[in-house]
Design a protein around this motif. Structure first.
Motif, PDB file in Angstrom:
ATOM      1  N   SER A 163       0.815  -1.144  -0.161  1.00 28.61           N
ATOM      2  CA  SER A 163       0.053   0.022  -0.128  1.00 28.61           C
ATOM      3  C   SER A 163       0.981   1.160   0.088  1.00 28.61           C
ATOM      4  O   SER A 163       1.875   1.204   0.367  1.00 28.61           O
ATOM      5  N   ASN A 164       0.179   2.428  -0.196  1.00 31.62           N
ATOM      6  CA  ASN A 164       0.716   3.683  -0.099  1.00 31.62           C
ATOM      7  C   ASN A 164      -0.052   4.336   0.681  1.00 31.62           C
ATOM      8  O   ASN A 164      -1.436   4.120   0.677  1.00 31.62           O
ATOM      9  N   GLY A 165       0.527   5.343   1.276  1.00 33.33           N
ATOM     10  CA  GLY A 165      -0.465   6.220   2.358  1.00 33.33           C
ATOM     11  C   GLY A 165      -0.313   5.785   3.832  1.00 33.33           C
ATOM     12  O   GLY A 165      -0.293   6.483   4.812  1.00 33.33           O
ATOM     13  N   LEU A 166      -0.800   4.519   3.868  1.00 33.57           N
ATOM     14  CA  LEU A 166      -0.824   3.816   5.254  1.00 33.57           C
ATOM     15  C   LEU A 166      -0.582   2.267   5.149  1.00 33.57           C
ATOM     16  O   LEU A 166      -0.972   1.747   3.990  1.00 33.57           O
ATOM     17  N   PRO A 167      -0.097   1.695   6.240  1.00 31.37           N
ATOM     18  CA  PRO A 167      -0.018   0.233   6.131  1.00 31.37           C
ATOM     19  C   PRO A 167      -1.507  -0.305   6.225  1.00 31.37           C
ATOM     20  O   PRO A 167      -2.222   0.200   7.192  1.00 31.37           O
ATOM     21  N   LEU A 168      -1.681  -1.307   5.722  1.00 29.44           N
ATOM     22  CA  LEU A 168      -3.310  -1.776   5.855  1.00 29.44           C
ATOM     23  C   LEU A 168      -3.079  -2.857   7.085  1.00 29.44           C
ATOM     24  O   LEU A 168      -2.434  -4.184   7.215  1.00 29.44           O
ATOM     25  N   THR A 169      -3.600  -2.412   8.208  1.00 28.53           N
ATOM     26  CA  THR A 169      -3.487  -3.160   9.550  1.00 28.53           C
ATOM     27  C   THR A 169      -5.120  -3.585  10.183  1.00 28.53           C
ATOM     28  O   THR A 169      -5.069  -4.613  10.857  1.00 28.53           O
ATOM     29  N   THR A 170      -5.869  -2.780   9.789  1.00 24.53           N
ATOM     30  CA  THR A 170      -7.418  -3.084  10.189  1.00 24.53           C
ATOM     31  C   THR A 170      -8.419  -2.861   8.986  1.00 24.53           C
ATOM     32  O   THR A 170      -8.007  -2.135   8.070  1.00 24.53           O
TER      33      THR A 170
END
Ligand code: 6CS
Length: 378
Positions: free
Chosen positions: A192-199
């Motif tokens: 991803s870009n922008g933020l890590p996908l964690t939720t």
């Protein structure tokens, strides 16, 4: 479009063959190198007999087949097909000559499926995600958290499952394609870009690139994402330009295709396994003599462990390469089991969606596969 591609391919094959013949002083050595990765003649078309007469026989293949893949040289699918071609040439004493095509040599992934179905190509490695609207039942591979996290156990299930090797195979055969084997290319991860996908909240409005399967789309819609189907040939540029925010793939492919160069984060989610199929055109296969069919089946069986080891090594080596890359740093985040559970909770009802939307046979195949997976886990 399809016909002109085939014609272009034939023209290019003829031109390349002329160049080879010129380079060899006009001696036809039985290869059909078209510049798209012919691997057989050069490496396995060697003389296998002592006499000149025998040598000539070995240089005159009876069978010329095309094997199309969705990947490039050095990547799992291509190397599988190249090894298949080498072994078939060897086993058949040069009677079988297979030209292997990299991704793009014969169009995009969906074009390739069409060519295989029509018998323009004999063999292919196909990702079920590109047959989603044709063989709807095969969309079960899109279901997150279906297969065990243990990749070796997943491969055992792929090898032995009646649901896949008998019932799903029959569904493909209705479309003139026979899956001879299912093999894993490794667990899939998110980038991803922008933020890590964690939720799941991180997927809200997230533009997720997917393969062209309605059930893959559904699997991301339940997380709140905005799924966008496209060929992987467009993916690097689309990630770079922000047309999409992220994608899913096994680690070896993320690194080798350079997606990490245009993505900030990789989430180790292991939400699904990337399954590919070795597919042969059904009419073609059924029309072959038994000894040649036997050679094909034997080679497919031999390559099960071979390709498992290849993907395992590549996924491990290229994870290290990503971790150590200073030129293209990627932040790698490992989801905890609790975090994975939040995704699993949303993903489980997609199985009901699959059963309700893709017919009774789809439901029966999934029921049996779930039983097989449960038995394998215990
Ligand atoms: O993401 C894709 O579409 C591509 N991924 C892999 C691992 N192989 C080829 C496929 O088309």
């Amino acid at each position: 479009m399809f016909k002109s591609k085939k014609r272009n391919f034939l023209v290019s094959a003829v031109l390349s063959l002329s160049l080879i013949l010129a380079a060899c002083g006009g001696d036809d050595d039985g290869t059909t190198d078209d510049g798209n990765g012919d691997v057989n003649g050069d490496t396995t078309g060697e003389d296998t007999t002592e006499t000149d007469e025998g040598a000539d026989e070995a240089k005159s293949p009876e069978y010329h087949w095309d094997f199309v893949t969705e990947e490039y040289q050095g990547q799992v699918q291509y190397e599988y097909a190249a090894e298949f071609a080498r072994r078939m040439a060897e086993k058949s004493d040069g009677r079988v000559d297979i030209t292997v095509y990299e991704f793009g040599g014969l169009g995009d992934e969906v074009d390739q499926v069409e060519q295989l179905q029509l018998g323009f190509t004999e063999f292919g490695i196909v990702s079920p995600g590109f047959t989603g609207t044709m063989v709807e039942e095969a969309q079960l591979f899109a279901l997150h958290f279906l297969f065990p996290d243990d990749v070796a156990l997943t491969q055992e299930i792929l090898d032995s499952s009646e649901a896949l090797n008998v019932h799903l195979r029959e569904k493909y055969e209705e479309h003139n394609m026979t899956p001879l084997a299912y093999f894993t290319e490794g667990p899939m991860q998110w980038t991803s870009n922008g933020l890590p996908l964690t939720t799941p909240d991180d997927f809200d409005g997230f533009k997720m690139r997917i393969q062209q399967s309605p059930l893959i789309s559904q699997s991301y819609e339940v997380y709140g994402a905005d799924p966008t189907p496209m060929s992987w040939g467009e993916l690097y540029t689309s990630l770079d330009q922000g047309v999409v925010d992220g994608q899913e793939n096994p680690i070896f492919f993320i690194e080798d295709a350079g997606f990490h160069e245009v993505q900030d984060y990789m989430t180790i989610s292991n939400h699904n396994n990337y399954v590919a199929m070795t597919v042969v055109n059904t009419d073609f296969y059924n029309g072959l003599p038994e000894d040649i069919q036997g050679m094909i089946d034997e080679t497919v069986a031999e390559l099960r462990d071979w390709v498992f080891d290849l993907q395992d090594q590549m996924n491990s080596d290229l994870l290290t390469a990503m971790e150590e890359s200073e030129e293209h740093p990627t932040e790698i985040y490992n989801l905890t089991e609790d975090e994975r559970q939040a995704f699993r909770d949303l993903a489980m009802p997609v199985r009901d969606f699959f059963r309700e939307n893709y017919g009774d046979d789809a439901g029966r195949i999934l029921d049996l596969l779930e039983e097989e997976i449960e038995a394998a886990r215990n």
